[in-house]
Motif scaffolding. Sequence first.
Motif, PDB file in Angstrom:
ATOM      1  N   ASN B  86      -6.257  16.402  11.312  1.00  0.00           N
ATOM      2  CA  ASN B  86      -5.566  17.677  11.469  1.00  0.00           C
ATOM      3  C   ASN B  86      -5.671  18.566  10.241  1.00  0.00           C
ATOM      4  OD1 ASN B  86      -4.125  17.664  14.173  1.00  0.00           O
ATOM      5  ND2 ASN B  86      -3.578  15.656  13.355  1.00  0.00           N
ATOM      6  N   GLY B  87      -6.533  18.156   9.326  1.00  0.00           N
ATOM      7  CA  GLY B  87      -6.757  18.976   8.128  1.00  0.00           C
ATOM      8  C   GLY B  87      -5.526  19.102   7.255  1.00  0.00           C
ATOM      9  N   MET B  88      -4.754  18.025   7.172  1.00  0.00           N
ATOM     10  CA  MET B  88      -3.528  18.094   6.376  1.00  0.00           C
ATOM     11  C   MET B  88      -3.648  17.295   5.101  1.00  0.00           C
ATOM     12  SD  MET B  88      -0.939  17.395   9.415  1.00  0.00           S
ATOM     13  CE  MET B  88      -0.404  18.749  10.393  1.00  0.00           C
ATOM     14  N   THR B  89      -2.881  17.732   4.120  1.00  0.00           N
ATOM     15  CA  THR B  89      -2.842  16.943   2.881  1.00  0.00           C
ATOM     16  C   THR B  89      -1.544  16.158   2.862  1.00  0.00           C
ATOM     17  OG1 THR B  89      -2.008  18.945   1.867  1.00  0.00           O
ATOM     18  CG2 THR B  89      -4.252  18.326   1.330  1.00  0.00           C
ATOM     19  N   GLY B  90      -1.666  14.905   2.435  1.00  0.00           N
ATOM     20  CA  GLY B  90      -0.441  14.130   2.383  1.00  0.00           C
ATOM     21  C   GLY B  90      -0.629  12.754   1.788  1.00  0.00           C
ATOM     22  N   LYS B  91       0.513  12.112   1.532  1.00  0.00           N
ATOM     23  CA  LYS B  91       0.481  10.744   1.024  1.00  0.00           C
ATOM     24  C   LYS B  91       1.392   9.888   1.894  1.00  0.00           C
ATOM     25  CE  LYS B  91       2.642  12.248  -2.920  1.00  0.00           C
ATOM     26  NZ  LYS B  91       3.117  12.076  -4.306  1.00  0.00           N
ATOM     27  N   ILE B  92       1.228   8.593   1.723  1.00  0.00           N
ATOM     28  CA  ILE B  92       2.101   7.653   2.425  1.00  0.00           C
ATOM     29  C   ILE B  92       2.758   6.743   1.408  1.00  0.00           C
ATOM     30  CG2 ILE B  92       2.223   5.853   4.160  1.00  0.00           C
ATOM     31  CD1 ILE B  92      -0.174   6.912   5.451  1.00  0.00           C
ATOM     32  N   LYS B  93       4.068   6.550   1.590  1.00  0.00           N
ATOM     33  CA  LYS B  93       4.789   5.641   0.699  1.00  0.00           C
ATOM     34  C   LYS B  93       5.372   4.540   1.574  1.00  0.00           C
ATOM     35  CE  LYS B  93       7.180   7.126  -3.416  1.00  0.00           C
ATOM     36  NZ  LYS B  93       7.906   8.092  -4.114  1.00  0.00           N
ATOM     37  N   ALA B  94       5.115   3.314   1.209  1.00  0.00           N
ATOM     38  CA  ALA B  94       5.690   2.213   1.985  1.00  0.00           C
ATOM     39  C   ALA B  94       6.742   1.525   1.142  1.00  0.00           C
ATOM     40  CB  ALA B  94       4.617   1.227   2.398  1.00  0.00           C
TER      41      ALA B  94
END
Lengths: 148, 153
Positions: B86-94
């Motif tokens: 989807n052309g998004m910038t992001g991170k994931i935190k677990a």
Amino acid sequence: MNARKILIAVDASEQAEQAFDWYLSTVHRSDNELVLLHVPDLLDKDKSKTSYLTSSAYDEALKKEQAKVKELEDKYNCRILENGLSGKIRTEGSSKPGEVICKIAEEEQAAMIVIGTRGLGKVRRTILGSVSDYVVHHSHCPVIVCRQ
Amino acid sequence: MATEATKIVVIAVDGSEQAENAFDFYVSQIHRQGNQLLLVHSAEPPTMSTSQAVMLSQSVWDQMLESEKEKVKELEAKYADKMRANGMTGKIKAIFSNKPGEVIVDVAKEEKAFMIVMGTRGLGTIRRTIMGSVSDYVVHHSHCPVVVYRHTE
């Protein structure tokens, strides 16, 4: 494709206006249609509140209330026009705003509901944000709860 | 404007379908260019009763942890793909915790998120999610608006 309808619960409080503004600046998309819903606790729906009033005092009170409702409708109609939005404001008197909001959201097939946590309702109720609570638990569609 | 504050959206995810629906809903109805996503995966650590624990060997426990970690990796990969698609910038935190509501609220505060997106039903222990109590907690303790994704079908 049908326009997406967004139901925004409003009353005369500043918080409702903040929720409306937040929605506009953060979420609104130009093809969204707005349904602003005002659910005041109206006099003539609750006879027990007015049974002690003389008929002229009752008429006075009713007039004042109608004036307030009109003021709110005008205010939001202006906001709608100013911002070039497609939308309307509905007023439905009831002592059960949570239920009415959910019912009308379904009627209008709203894609989502926007609601604040504090309004002008009786203090005991809004301290817990219980109208927004009710709506979050009973809505048929996503709910944006605006807290600041 | 020279520098605009980054607009961070926290999206609570777990392995559930509802979390995915909440994410998709955000993408199709709410997302704006410039919003940065922070996916928070608040997973429950594997649990067992103390009587079971006494019987369990270290290697079985290690296996349980490993499989949990595998699940987390899979989830992260899935959502990384979705964001990219989807052309998004992001991170994931677990974050492993028994208090997912607190985790979500704390992360949102720390990262100064301007919105939280979450569903009401997840993969958590049944008793809790039947009431939607993680979303309840977040709605009551969040410092910013919360999008509560519901779909009763």
